[in-house]
Design an enzyme around this catalytic site. Structure first.
Site, PDB file in Angstrom:
ATOM      1  N   GLY A  31       0.800  -1.217   0.000  1.00  0.00           N
ATOM      2  CA  GLY A  31       0.000   0.000   0.000  1.00  0.00           C
ATOM      3  C   GLY A  31       0.834   1.269   0.000  1.00  0.00           C
ATOM      4  CG  LEU A  33      -0.816   1.542  -3.894  1.00  0.00           C
ATOM      5  CD1 LEU A  33      -1.942   1.089  -4.815  1.00  0.00           C
ATOM      6  CD2 LEU A  33       0.198   0.421  -3.717  1.00  0.00           C
ATOM      7  CD  GLU A  35       4.376   8.945  -9.239  1.00  0.00           C
ATOM      8  OE1 GLU A  35       4.744   8.510  -8.108  1.00  0.00           O
ATOM      9  OE2 GLU A  35       4.107  10.148  -9.445  1.00  0.00           O
ATOM     10  CG  HIS A  37       3.341   0.569  -5.340  1.00  0.00           C
ATOM     11  ND1 HIS A  37       3.576   1.669  -4.552  1.00  0.00           N
ATOM     12  CD2 HIS A  37       3.838  -0.480  -4.654  1.00  0.00           C
ATOM     13  CE1 HIS A  37       4.176   1.293  -3.429  1.00  0.00           C
ATOM     14  NE2 HIS A  37       4.362   0.000  -3.459  1.00  0.00           N
ATOM     15  CE  LYS A 149      13.387   1.399  -3.456  1.00  0.00           C
ATOM     16  NZ  LYS A 149      12.653   0.828  -2.385  1.00  0.00           N
ATOM     17  CD  GLN A 153       9.767  -8.247  -2.377  1.00  0.00           C
ATOM     18  OE1 GLN A 153       9.646  -8.084  -1.180  1.00  0.00           O
ATOM     19  NE2 GLN A 153       9.146  -7.482  -3.251  1.00  0.00           N
ATOM     20  CB  SER A 186       5.846   3.377   0.861  1.00  0.00           C
ATOM     21  OG  SER A 186       5.285   2.696  -0.236  1.00  0.00           O
TER      22      SER A 186
HETATM   23  P1  AMP Z   1       6.065  -2.489  -1.459  1.00  0.00           P
HETATM   24  O1  AMP Z   1       4.716  -1.891  -1.370  1.00  0.00           O
HETATM   25  O2  AMP Z   1       7.173  -1.570  -1.064  1.00  0.00           O
HETATM   26  O3  AMP Z   1       6.154  -3.849  -0.789  1.00  0.00           O
HETATM   27  O4  AMP Z   1       6.314  -2.767  -3.001  1.00  0.00           O
HETATM   28  C1  AMP Z   1       5.416  -3.548  -3.755  1.00  0.00           C
HETATM   29  C2  AMP Z   1       6.037  -3.827  -5.101  1.00  0.00           C
HETATM   30  O5  AMP Z   1       6.302  -2.596  -5.763  1.00  0.00           O
HETATM   31  C3  AMP Z   1       7.392  -4.564  -4.989  1.00  0.00           C
HETATM   32  O6  AMP Z   1       7.475  -5.544  -6.004  1.00  0.00           O
HETATM   33  C4  AMP Z   1       8.384  -3.452  -5.208  1.00  0.00           C
HETATM   34  O7  AMP Z   1       9.622  -3.892  -5.733  1.00  0.00           O
HETATM   35  C5  AMP Z   1       7.636  -2.578  -6.198  1.00  0.00           C
HETATM   36  N1  AMP Z   1       8.200  -1.223  -6.166  1.00  0.00           N
HETATM   37  C6  AMP Z   1       8.327  -0.432  -5.075  1.00  0.00           C
HETATM   38  N2  AMP Z   1       8.955   0.731  -5.415  1.00  0.00           N
HETATM   39  C7  AMP Z   1       9.226   0.643  -6.747  1.00  0.00           C
HETATM   40  C8  AMP Z   1       9.868   1.499  -7.688  1.00  0.00           C
HETATM   41  N3  AMP Z   1      10.364   2.663  -7.328  1.00  0.00           N
HETATM   42  N4  AMP Z   1       9.965   1.089  -8.967  1.00  0.00           N
HETATM   43  C9  AMP Z   1       9.469  -0.121  -9.337  1.00  0.00           C
HETATM   44  N5  AMP Z   1       8.855  -0.982  -8.508  1.00  0.00           N
HETATM   45  C10 AMP Z   1       8.735  -0.610  -7.227  1.00  0.00           C
END
Ligand code: AMP
Length: 280
Positions: A31, A33, A35, A37, A149, A153, A186
């Site tokens: 969450g 969210l 750009e 995401h 990013k 993972q 985030s």
């Molecule tokens: P999170 O909400 O931080 O767990 O991220 C959810 C998904 O969004 C994960 O697969 C992250 O790698 C991806 N994500 C987060 N930030 C970015 C970003 N700046 N660029 C691309 N993907 C992202």
């Protein structure tokens, strides 16, 4: 767009979609969210008949001293964004819906989880693999979208899918950045104004490291020290790690030969930020 909070509601939708022969794309998120995401959701929208976004701050991937309680949340804004991007369903369970009092089953990937972020976050990737496994089973998705990013993972989830024969395709998506190069996250909202300005040092230093590798530098130590020196020149920055590993097994390399991942974790003030590049 359907807003759901229970596993059963998701399963009911999935059952209908499967019966109609529709493909499903899953975007797992915590969450708040942005750009980054959005880029995953857009790609999922293009490649699947139905798109599920999970919006769940997964408690079991946070260590006892980490930021679970303060992790930023704005579910209404998340719903608006998902709707505007054409998602079909957003899944926002309470922790108790995902983890009952008698929950005892965990999934983990050894070796790949031990270095990089795994050193300072020992339970993190078992928490990630466990929640992602649950989401794969609940959503029965054909494809799941993850950002580079979080490169470690991405590598771990890919390995889990291969090792445990999950019937799902993992799609890795490029890092989306702010105009000044800072990777969108985030957690960037935790940065105070001066910290936000100085946080660009991660991308600047990694750009220098990537140039060195692309120009043919083979000595991993030389690249690591150039990047570390640049980050350390910023007084607000404190390095957690700066590392180069092979992009398959995530083991440290001395000589840069095959595909490599260079990854950093750096505290800017009290905020821990990560960033990386991959040279295939
Ligand atoms: P999170 O909400 O931080 O767990 O991220 C959810 C998904 O969004 C994960 O697969 C992250 O790698 C991806 N994500 C987060 N930030 C970015 C970003 N700046 N660029 C691309 N993907 C992202």
């Amino acid at each position: 767009m359907k807003i759901t909070h229970t596993i059963n509601e998701v399963k009911t939708c999935v059952r209908e979609w499967k019966k109609a022969g529709l493909s499903i794309g899953l975007v797992p998120t915590m969450g708040y969210l942005h750009e980054g995401h959005a880029s995953l959701i857009e790609r999922a929208r293009k490649e699947n008949d139905k798109v599920i976004v999970s919006d769940f701050v997964n408690p079991i991937q946070f260590g006892p001293k980490e930021d679970l309680a303060t992790y930023p949340r704005d579910f209404d804004a998340d719903c608006k964004l998902c709707e505007s991007l054409g998602a079909d369903l957003i899944f926002n369970p309470e922790p108790a819906e995902m983890y009952s009092d008698t929950f005892h089953s965990y999934v983990g990937v050894n070796t790949l989880s031990e270095g990089l972020c795994g050193k300072s976050r020992p339970i993190h990737f078992n928490g990630v693999c466990t929640v992602v496994s649950k989401l794969f089973n609940i959503s029965e998705a054909d494809r799941a979208y993850f950002g580079q990013k979080d490169a470690q993972q991405l590598a771990i989830v890919r390995r889990m899918v291969r090792d445990l024969n999950y019937n799902i395709e993992i799609i890795g998506c490029p890092i989306i950045r702010e105009e000044d190069g800072l990777a969108k996250s985030s957690r960037n909202t935790y940065l105070k104004a001066d910290e936000r300005e100085k946080a660009t040092i991660l991308h600047k230093a990694l750009t220098k490291g990537e140039e060195m590798v692309r120009d043919g530098e083979k000595d991993a130590k030389a690249v690591i020290s150039a990047v570390s020196d640049m980050i350390s020149s910023e007084p607000l920055a404190k390095i957690d790690y700066v590392d180069i590993v092979d992009w398959n097994e995530l083991q440290e390399v001395e000589k840069i030969e095959g595909p490599i991942l260079m990854a950093v974790a750096v505290y800017i003030g009290s905020v821990r930020l990560i960033d990386n590049f991959i040279v295939e």
